[in-house]
Motif scaffolding. Structure first.
Motif, PDB file in Angstrom:
ATOM      1  N   MET A   1       0.854  -1.190   0.000  1.00  8.85           N
ATOM      2  CA  MET A   1       0.000   0.000   0.000  1.00  8.85           C
ATOM      3  C   MET A   1       0.889   1.239   0.000  1.00  8.85           C
ATOM      4  N   SER A   3       0.311   4.955   0.060  1.00 10.95           N
ATOM      5  CA  SER A   3       0.197   6.113   0.936  1.00 10.95           C
ATOM      6  C   SER A   3      -0.197   5.667   2.337  1.00 10.95           C
ATOM      7  N   TRP A 361      -3.884   6.124   6.579  1.00  8.23           N
ATOM      8  CA  TRP A 361      -3.858   5.586   5.224  1.00  8.23           C
ATOM      9  C   TRP A 361      -5.125   5.974   4.466  1.00  8.23           C
ATOM     10  N   ASP A 362      -5.025   5.864   3.149  1.00 12.99           N
ATOM     11  CA  ASP A 362      -6.120   6.242   2.262  1.00 12.99           C
ATOM     12  C   ASP A 362      -6.894   4.994   1.878  1.00 12.99           C
ATOM     13  N   HIS A 364      -9.034   4.586  -0.279  1.00  7.91           N
ATOM     14  CA  HIS A 364      -9.230   4.422  -1.720  1.00  7.91           C
ATOM     15  C   HIS A 364      -8.222   3.436  -2.317  1.00  7.91           C
ATOM     16  N   THR A 365      -7.070   3.277  -1.660  1.00 11.52           N
ATOM     17  CA  THR A 365      -6.081   2.331  -2.165  1.00 11.52           C
ATOM     18  C   THR A 365      -6.518   0.890  -1.934  1.00 11.52           C
TER      19      THR A 365
END
Length: 369
Positions: A1, A3, A361-362, A364-365
């Motif tokens: 992952m 970001s 963390w995002d 969307h990832t």
């Protein structure tokens, strides 16, 4: 992952993480030495910047910390729930000691929640079987709501300052309405048996949208719950039986309106997204944080006609099964806290676990294309 930001809390095991409602770059972590069994607690206030996550301030307490809530009236204040039953209000601009101490609970204080609408009060729940309402300027509680069982989580409704919910070790959700007379069961208006099967409207059991029959479950402890931020009568629960359930409080006997299946151990923390009505995140003792859609945004297709007629000729209740959008498995111990950032593009999450790490963390990832 790609970001992902990380902050370590050496010597302290986090129990909760919360984003500031004022800044997208500030969050706080309530942590305990020795997994909260014995020893001190530490409150970390962290800042997010170009250099990653940096500590802005720490506060030490004499006992473990199990939860925290940011003040809704002062951007520098936050309240923590302590293992000795006390609640402490800290101010980032007022030294290293609490500016207020609230000591009425007889056992561990396990959750706190600030009133997001009225903003002038907060609540706490405790293993002593009570929920207490407090003013930040008064050392004694305004009101005590008896539950009678170990109460793991209490929340204000996000749309009505008079409605309080809690979940406890007896497998029930309780809703209190402070507008009702105190003589009427101490404001208790609704009790929902979270693990009971839906009422039998036909000779056959209700169906999950996957085609499986749904017969409820044995009662077990509910460890966490949260209100949907867009549908003000919907809340989600999670606990020892590993299943996340959603309920509509207008139909307390109707059973769950959705179930989310996938966690391998107890669900420790839930957080509905402030950006989408059908998305929530869960942290679990299986060391994962999962992002879900509860299925409410997509119409549920009926079972195939042949299945309806042959296998379940009179089944009338279809319970949606939510979709797991992604799994974050970077924690190496129990995942105990998760929270959404209120700002930005709507996907940033902070999680905390007993591996002495805070991860930002995002989501969307994670989401499947």
């Amino acid at each position: 992952m790609a970001s992902m930001l990380e902050f370590r809390t050496p010597g302290f095991n986090p129990y909760a993480v919360k984003y500031s409602p004022y800044y997208d770059s500030r969050l706080a972590v309530a942590a305990s030495a020795n997994y909260g069994i014995v020893g001190n607690g530490r409150l970390f206030v962290l800042g997010l910047g170009p250099a990653g996550i940096q500590p802005e301030k720490t506060f030490d307490t004499n006992d473990a910390l199990y939860d925290l809530a940011w003040s809704e009236i002062n951007e520098n204040q936050l309240v923590v729930a302590c293992g000795d039953g006390s609640l402490k209000l800290f101010d980032l601009a007022a030294g290293d000691f609490p500016v207020m101490n609230f000591a009425e609970h007889k056992r561990e204080a396990f959750s706190v929640c600030w009133n997001p609408i009225a903003k002038d009060s907060f609540i706490s729940s405790s293993w002593d079987g009570t929920v207490k309402i407090w003013s930040p300027s008064r050392p004694t509680s305004l009101k005590t709501l008896p539950v009678g069982n170990c109460t793991y989580s209490a929340c204000f409704s996000p749309t009505n300052p008079a409605i309080i919910s809690c979940v406890s070790s007896d497998s029930h959700i309780r809703i209190f309405d402070l507008r009702t007379p105190v003589s009427a069961k101490y404001h208790l208006t609704t009790v929902i048996p979270a693990h009971a099967p839906p009422p039998m409207q036909s000779p056959t059991l209700p169906l999950l949208s996957t085609g499986q029959t749904f017969a409820g479950a044995a009662p077990s402890e509910i460890l966490t719950h949260d209100w949907n931020k867009y549908r003000d009568t919907v809340l989600a629960t999670g606990g020892v039986d590993r299943v996340v359930r959603t309920f509509d409080v207008r139909n307390p006997a109707g059973g769950p309106i959705g179930v989310l299946l996938g966690h391998e151990y107890a669900v420790r923390r839930l957080a509905w997204s402030p950006h989408a009505s059908d998305v929530l995140a869960s942290a679990s003792y299986d060391m994962t944080v999962r992002v879900w859609s509860d299925g409410s945004a997509v119409p549920q297709p009926p079972p195939p006609p042949q299945q309806q007629q042959q296998q379940h000729p009179q089944a009338s209740t279809i319970i949606p099964v939510g979709t797991q959008l992604g799994v974050m498995n970077r924690h190496s111990e129990f995942a105990t806290g998760v929270d959404w950032c209120l700002f930005g593009t709507g996907g940033w999450l902070a999680s905390a676990g007993w591996d002495q790490r805070v991860l930002v963390w995002d989501a969307h990832t994670l989401l499947r294309g």
